[in-house]
Write an enzyme that holds these catalytic residues in place. Structure first.
Site, mmCIF file in Angstrom:
data_model
loop_
_atom_site.group_PDB
_atom_site.id
_atom_site.type_symbol
_atom_site.label_atom_id
_atom_site.label_comp_id
_atom_site.label_asym_id
_atom_site.label_seq_id
_atom_site.Cartn_x
_atom_site.Cartn_y
_atom_site.Cartn_z
ATOM 1 C CB CYS A 65 -16.329 5.902 -9.778
ATOM 2 S SG CYS A 65 -14.614 4.458 -9.553
ATOM 3 C CB THR A 67 -12.829 0.043 -10.346
ATOM 4 O OG1 THR A 67 -12.652 1.147 -11.763
ATOM 5 C CG2 THR A 67 -13.918 -1.156 -12.062
ATOM 6 C CG MET A 71 -14.323 8.115 -8.556
ATOM 7 S SD MET A 71 -14.479 9.860 -9.194
ATOM 8 C CE MET A 71 -16.361 9.993 -9.056
ATOM 9 C CG HIS A 98 2.735 2.779 6.970
ATOM 10 N ND1 HIS A 98 3.148 0.827 6.718
ATOM 11 C CD2 HIS A 98 1.849 2.747 8.290
ATOM 12 C CE1 HIS A 98 2.248 0.686 7.653
ATOM 13 N NE2 HIS A 98 2.427 2.025 9.143
ATOM 14 C CG HIS A 134 5.214 5.977 8.065
ATOM 15 N ND1 HIS A 134 5.545 5.321 7.180
ATOM 16 C CD2 HIS A 134 4.720 5.512 9.680
ATOM 17 C CE1 HIS A 134 5.165 4.252 8.130
ATOM 18 N NE2 HIS A 134 5.515 3.833 9.100
ATOM 19 N NE ARG A 137 9.412 4.842 3.725
ATOM 20 C CZ ARG A 137 9.371 3.480 4.287
ATOM 21 N NH1 ARG A 137 8.062 3.136 4.982
ATOM 22 N NH2 ARG A 137 10.436 3.231 5.339
#
Length: 152
Positions: A65, A67, A71, A98, A134, A137
């Site tokens: 979009c 910026t 989205m 990550h 990773h 998380r």
């Protein structure tokens, strides 16, 4: 790789620049639109892309979009989606290594086609690191999603 891509009126030109590059790299593209400068609503394009990725119809998704912000917000409302807003090469690589992101958001009014193509290429080609820290998380983030589904 099968990639779903969508853009609103502020991102369709960048989408139209990226699609041929992806096809040239051998990827199958599902283009959900839009293809004009007439004002449209970004969720109408983010949702189908994310549903395809979450449902396994596409392996990855790309959203554009003005910026990339709208989205990315819309994308991250879809269960199973990990969307990152990226405007530089380091972040494109890091978000795959990550965070194992499956959707990429960018802003046409923020970056030009040359950089966007480089970002997409790095994001597509970078594998998830498979690092235990990773994955732990990501599992925690996905657990948040599961809890929200149980207690909206």
């Amino acid at each position: 790789m099968k990639i779903a891509i969508g853009a609103d009126h502020a991102g369709y030109r960048l989408k139209d620049d990226i699609v041929p590059m992806l096809r040239q790299l051998g990827h199958e593209i599902i283009d959900v639109g839009c293809s004009c400068a007439d004002s449209v609503d970004y969720p109408d394009y983010a949702v189908p892309v994310c549903q395809m990725v979450a449902g396994g119809e596409a392996e990855r998704g790309i959203l554009i979009c003005g910026t990339g912000i709208g989205m990315s917000i819309a994308a991250n409302k879809t269960p199973g989606i990990r969307c990152a807003l990226v405007h530089d090469l380091f972040s494109a690589k890091a978000t795959r290594e990550h965070n194992d992101t499956n959707v990429l958001a960018m802003g046409e009014r923020v970056i030009g086609p040359g950089l966007a193509e480089e970002i997409v290429k790095v994001w597509i080609e970078t594998p998830f690191s498979q690092g235990e820290r990773h994955q732990n998380r990501i599992n925690k983030v996905m657990a948040l999603e599961d809890r929200q589904a149980l207690h909206p």
